[in-house]
Design an enzyme around this catalytic site. Sequence first.
Site, short mmCIF file in Angstrom:
data_model
loop_
_atom_site.label_atom_id
_atom_site.label_comp_id
_atom_site.label_asym_id
_atom_site.label_seq_id
_atom_site.Cartn_x
_atom_site.Cartn_y
_atom_site.Cartn_z
N ARG A 265 0.87 -1.17 0.00
CA ARG A 265 0.00 0.00 0.00
C ARG A 265 0.91 1.21 0.00
O ARG A 265 1.74 1.39 0.89
CB ARG A 265 -0.90 -0.02 1.22
CG ARG A 265 -1.86 1.19 1.35
CD ARG A 265 -1.34 2.18 2.36
NE ARG A 265 -2.32 3.21 2.70
CZ ARG A 265 -2.03 4.31 3.37
NH1 ARG A 265 -0.81 4.53 3.81
NH2 ARG A 265 -2.96 5.21 3.64
N ASP A 267 1.67 5.00 0.48
CA ASP A 267 1.11 6.07 1.28
C ASP A 267 1.13 7.40 0.53
O ASP A 267 2.14 7.77 -0.10
CB ASP A 267 1.95 6.21 2.57
CG ASP A 267 1.48 7.32 3.47
OD1 ASP A 267 0.38 7.19 4.03
OD2 ASP A 267 2.21 8.33 3.61
N VAL A 269 0.30 9.13 -2.19
CA VAL A 269 1.02 9.34 -3.45
C VAL A 269 0.66 10.66 -4.12
O VAL A 269 1.32 11.06 -5.08
CB VAL A 269 0.78 8.16 -4.42
CG1 VAL A 269 1.26 6.86 -3.83
CG2 VAL A 269 -0.69 8.07 -4.85
N HIS A 270 -0.35 11.36 -3.62
CA HIS A 270 -0.64 12.69 -4.15
C HIS A 270 0.53 13.65 -3.90
O HIS A 270 0.61 14.70 -4.54
CB HIS A 270 -1.92 13.25 -3.52
CG HIS A 270 -1.97 13.11 -2.03
ND1 HIS A 270 -2.53 12.00 -1.41
CD2 HIS A 270 -1.51 13.90 -1.03
CE1 HIS A 270 -2.43 12.13 -0.11
NE2 HIS A 270 -1.80 13.27 0.15
N GLU A 300 -2.97 5.16 -1.55
CA GLU A 300 -3.68 6.23 -0.87
C GLU A 300 -3.43 7.47 -1.71
O GLU A 300 -2.28 7.84 -1.96
CB GLU A 300 -3.17 6.47 0.55
CG GLU A 300 -3.93 7.59 1.24
CD GLU A 300 -3.18 8.22 2.40
OE1 GLU A 300 -3.82 8.99 3.15
OE2 GLU A 300 -1.98 7.97 2.56
N HIS A 322 -15.17 6.65 3.42
CA HIS A 322 -15.01 6.78 4.87
C HIS A 322 -15.57 8.11 5.37
O HIS A 322 -16.32 8.17 6.36
CB HIS A 322 -13.55 6.69 5.28
CG HIS A 322 -13.30 7.19 6.67
ND1 HIS A 322 -13.06 8.52 6.95
CD2 HIS A 322 -13.31 6.56 7.87
CE1 HIS A 322 -12.93 8.69 8.26
NE2 HIS A 322 -13.07 7.51 8.83
N ASN A 393 -5.06 10.59 13.61
CA ASN A 393 -4.96 12.02 13.36
C ASN A 393 -5.98 12.84 14.15
O ASN A 393 -6.01 14.08 14.03
CB ASN A 393 -5.11 12.31 11.87
CG ASN A 393 -3.85 11.99 11.10
OD1 ASN A 393 -2.75 12.06 11.64
ND2 ASN A 393 -4.00 11.63 9.83
#
Length: 596
Positions: A265, A267, A269-270, A300, A322, A393
């Site tokens: 996965r 994390d 990547v934007h 993500e 979510h 968070n």
Amino acid sequence: MLHAIKAALVAPIPAPTYSHGAIPQPDGTTRFSLWAPDADAVTLILDDGRQFELEYQQDGWRCAMVKCAADTRYRYLINNKLQVPDPATRVQHADVHGWSGLVDHSYAWQSTDWQGLPWMHTVIYELHVGLIGGFSKVEQLLPSLARLGITAIELMPINEFPGTRNWGYDGVLPFAPEASYGTPQELKHLIDTAHSLGLMVFLDVVYNHFGPDGNYLGEYASGFFRHDIHTPWGAAIDFRKREVRDFFCENALMWINDYRFDGLRLDAVHAISERDFLVELAERVRGSVPSERQVHLMLENEDNAAHLLQKGFNAQWNDDGHNVLHYLLTGEEEGYYADFAQSATPKLARCLREGFIFQGEMSHNGCNRGEPSAHLPPTAFVLFLQNHDQVGNRAFGERLTQIADPEALKAATVLLLLSPMIPLLFMGEERGATSPFFYFTDHEDDLAKAVRDGRRAEFSKFAKFNDPEMRQKIPDPNAIDTFRSSKIELKAEDAEQQDWWDFYQQLLALRHSEIIPHLAGARSADVTIMAPHAVRAAWVLGNGSHLSIYLNLSPLPVTANPPWDEDPILFSHRLSKQDFQDGDLPPRSAVAFIRR
């Protein structure tokens, strides 16, 4: 003056599988390679006292072939001044500033015939290795997860970080498993055991930044970063450079091939500006394994770049799904939840029908976000009610069991576990855990203070934390009690924990028997808004059967007229015989039907 510097044997240097790091060779030597374009001199220091100059090759590379023992420890001396670890070390001793080490990746695998599982079979359980107690303790947990109906565990990042505890996203040595979790051999044993139980093992990897302590790349390879683009973690990593791309691609190849992880996965990547790097990574990973081996790649990506899900990636974590469900369950609408509070029910309907909610629309930060996704199958989206980000968070790390109605939470869980999207559970939710999951670190001195104060300042924009005294109550990430409080307390005699477990196990058993065998070719058929906070979603599965889920998250009954007499009930939550007769969905209820 350096002591006993020896001339390194530099030619010929065999073409390695990995260009970065210290790689043992078949002839008993080790190839030490460091990309250090800014360095005038690099010296290899071994723990037996020997030293070798790394000879300049080309394009900033420095290399040496050295005969040394398999358990050798080493470090590099830059310009006769600064001692640094190998950024691609396969194991690290004495924390991130200490000695790097060699790793012999030979291992007597027991599950030699394991080829993984099809993506359609995936039910993910995300966990934090440190909170469970290390690789060996995670291994002990596997049989119970298999009994629950999990098919894949996903380890939050395990690469070396400063100190002995970290929530996972402050790593600085991506190739080295965190020493406090166990050895490379223990990690392989964990994966081997998982495979013997029919479980896949995924790894969360961080390729968008390095942590704030222990990263020395800027001292001798400033070109690793680009200063024209900034991220929340500082200067962006420069994926335009071949050496940088290879560093991270080789990291992915190591986890997949040397450790036999079943997938990764990626994390956030934007924060990676060069999207073609992601495509290259997927191609290299898939090209490194036999065609019969099942390897899965997840993203993500706040950008909702749907096109990447047709370029080597199986799925994206569906934060949109979510976020809208979180609002419907809790009523929270500050921060990014503001994007989902308005027209929440239509947005949930769009998620269930098309995957992403934001497909090019403007978000709260004033930017257009997302790409059309209706053409993608439901299995291209990983759905979850909780995960490490959405709990960790939060200022006080609350789980949904602490801030949502338990019956509404169970109704949403019916949707999570029976919809054709790929479900993800966050450690402890199957037990209805109420312990928090905090953001925690183990920094020292000024950095510890900066992290503590910075985290508290982040919450000042929220109404609850406008008061400085309230912000002071936010736990100190570096306090040992913050870490200890995040551990899950399992109670064998706790009836409520057992009730949650039974609820999840029953739903997952139905998923395995009725949903998973027919997910290939599944597609959305229709989504109907029945009332505020209440929807009916329908899908046609690959075998032609029709799956429908009626979900009412509101505190009021909803007239729904489900097909009680026409379609067999797969599962129902909070429905009585009277409800069947009246055609109503009670408050905070769910029912699933399947028609073959």
